[in-house]
Design an enzyme around this catalytic site. Structure first.
Site, PDB file in Angstrom:
ATOM      1  N   LYS A 151       1.398 -66.217  23.000  1.00 57.66           N
ATOM      2  CA  LYS A 151       2.306 -65.796  24.061  1.00 57.66           C
ATOM      3  C   LYS A 151       1.795 -66.370  25.373  1.00 57.66           C
ATOM      4  CE  LYS A 151       4.375 -61.770  26.207  1.00 57.66           C
ATOM      5  NZ  LYS A 151       4.571 -60.319  26.118  1.00 57.66           N
ATOM      6  N   LYS A 196       5.967 -67.829  21.737  1.00 53.61           N
ATOM      7  CA  LYS A 196       6.849 -67.369  22.806  1.00 53.61           C
ATOM      8  C   LYS A 196       6.449 -67.957  24.138  1.00 53.61           C
ATOM      9  CE  LYS A 196       7.977 -63.017  24.960  1.00 53.61           C
ATOM     10  NZ  LYS A 196       7.629 -61.625  25.081  1.00 53.61           N
TER      11      LYS A 196
HETATM   12  C1  PBG Z   1       6.077 -57.373  27.192  1.00 55.09           C
HETATM   13  C2  PBG Z   1       7.109 -58.313  26.700  1.00 55.09           C
HETATM   14  C3  PBG Z   1       7.699 -59.323  27.472  1.00 55.09           C
HETATM   15  C4  PBG Z   1       8.676 -59.899  26.671  1.00 55.09           C
HETATM   16  C5  PBG Z   1       8.680 -59.250  25.427  1.00 55.09           C
HETATM   17  N1  PBG Z   1       7.666 -58.269  25.456  1.00 55.09           N
HETATM   18  C6  PBG Z   1       7.505 -59.709  28.887  1.00 55.09           C
HETATM   19  C7  PBG Z   1       6.191 -59.949  29.449  1.00 55.09           C
HETATM   20  O1  PBG Z   1       5.205 -60.236  28.766  1.00 55.09           O
HETATM   21  O2  PBG Z   1       6.113 -59.845  30.667  1.00 55.09           O
HETATM   22  C8  PBG Z   1       9.560 -61.009  27.151  1.00 55.09           C
HETATM   23  C9  PBG Z   1      10.823 -61.227  26.456  1.00 55.09           C
HETATM   24  C10 PBG Z   1      11.797 -62.074  27.161  1.00 55.09           C
HETATM   25  O3  PBG Z   1      11.564 -62.621  28.256  1.00 55.09           O
HETATM   26  O4  PBG Z   1      12.887 -62.226  26.594  1.00 55.09           O
HETATM   27  N2  PBG Z   1       4.983 -57.122  26.463  1.00 55.09           N
END
Ligand code: PBG
Length: 329
Positions: free
Chosen positions: A201, A255
């Protein structure tokens, strides 16, 4: 590889007719390839627009069936639940995460009761919907504590598993949390609860609309660069995935999606395990706002989704998943 010599080999021969193109097509999409995110909100009778994500809504628990029924009808294997948390329920430690009466817990129970095991339920494991500072973990002196955060993530995981969550998806990026969560699940009778690790991520600028959707955008202090990955790196993704496999992850998330096709391919080719791509909120907003005379170009959406499959994703988390019949012919 190319054995023919011009004009013996003409690749355009196989492109001439639709049947022939279909015959040699290497990738395609079906509803089995999707995970549908659902935003939840307190209250009754709500289907609330999200300004930054046109076409996506927050549903109150009495209304969420609208969208789950759609997913089920199309044969989407799994939904992912995300809560919009009212400010008054957030605090510095994010304790609402372990309230057995919170929005996600109530939703899981209702969904399990109504839909049994017809559709999978996935839940984020992270504190960001619940902390007053918008970070995924416990904050101390401007730093997100690792081991202390894992302790509360374990409790959050056990609680969600107990409510009936099928797939826990730690999205927090703390070191070592997959192993600790797996151990606790097994010890407490949840041997069959799956873990989909957000192993790769990135600290991405594409998450803005999501933070708006869950109500953490204006609250976020600073950025998430001390725990999420630096988008300048790719080798590091292999180290993250290797660790999480060793710790017991069943599946791996990469992601965001489209800007990270190289990473999806890298992870898939190196580990040959189920890789899930997350087409994140910023990608959704960009594609959706790229309209011509008010019409979302469905072919652009389709092309973007197939690109994720071509790169090696087994499935895709996508905010378009409830409107697949408009996208996949
Ligand atoms: C938080 C989380 C995020 C997303 C999914 N879970 C955002 C972040 O890490 O700030 C993002 C999903 C998206 O942007 O569609 N743990």
């Amino acid at each position: 590889m190319i054995t023919g010599k011009f004009p013996n080999l003409r690749l355009r021969r196989s492109r001439r007719y639709d049947w022939s193109r279909r015959l040699i097509e290497e990738n395609n999409l079906s509803s089995n390839d999707f995970i549908l995110p659902i935003f939840l909100i307190d209250g009754k009778n709500k289907k609330q627009k999200i300004q930054s994500m046109p076409g996506v809504f927050r549903y109150s628990l009495d209304k969420m069936n609208l969208v789950i029924d759609k997913a089920l009808k199309k044969g989407i294997p799994m939904i992912a639940l995300f809560p919009y948390t009212e400010k008054k329920k957030k605090n510095f430690l994010g304790t609402e995460a372990i309230n057995e009466n919170n929005l996600v817990c109530n939703a899981i129970q209702l969904i399990k009761k109504k839909y049994k095991n017809e559709i999978g339920i996935m839940c984020d494991v992270a504190l960001d919907p619940y902390t007053s500072h918008g970070h995924d973990g416990l904050l101390k002196d401007g730093y997100i504590l690792n081991d202390e955060t894992i302790k509360i993530l374990i409790d959050q995981s056990l609680l969600q598993a107990q409510m009936g969550c099928d797939v826990l998806a730690p999205s927090d990026m703390m070191d070592g949390r997959i192993g600790e969560i797996r151990k606790s699940l097994d010890k407490n009778g949840f041997k069959m609860t799956q873990i989909l690790s957000y192993a790769v991520k990135y600290a991405s600028n594409f998450y803005g609309p999501f933070r708006d959707a869950v109500g953490s955008k204006r609250l976020l202090k600073g950025n998430k660069k001390t725990y999420q990955m630096d988008y300048k790196n790719s080798d590091e993704s292999l180290r993250e995935v290797a660790l999480d496999i060793k710790e017991g992850a069943d599946m791996i998330m990469v992601k965001p999606g489209l800007p990270y096709l190289d990473i999806i391919k890298l992870v898939k080719e190196n580990f040959r395990l189920p890789v899930i791509a997350y087409q994140v909120s910023g990608e959704y907003s960009l594609l959706t706002n790229g309209v011509y005379k008010g019409i979302v170009n469905k072919n652009i959406v389709l092309e973007s989704l197939i690109a994720l499959k071509r790169a090696g994703a087994n499935a895709i988390v996508s905010y378009y998943a409830d409107r697949l019949d408009q996208i996949i012919k």
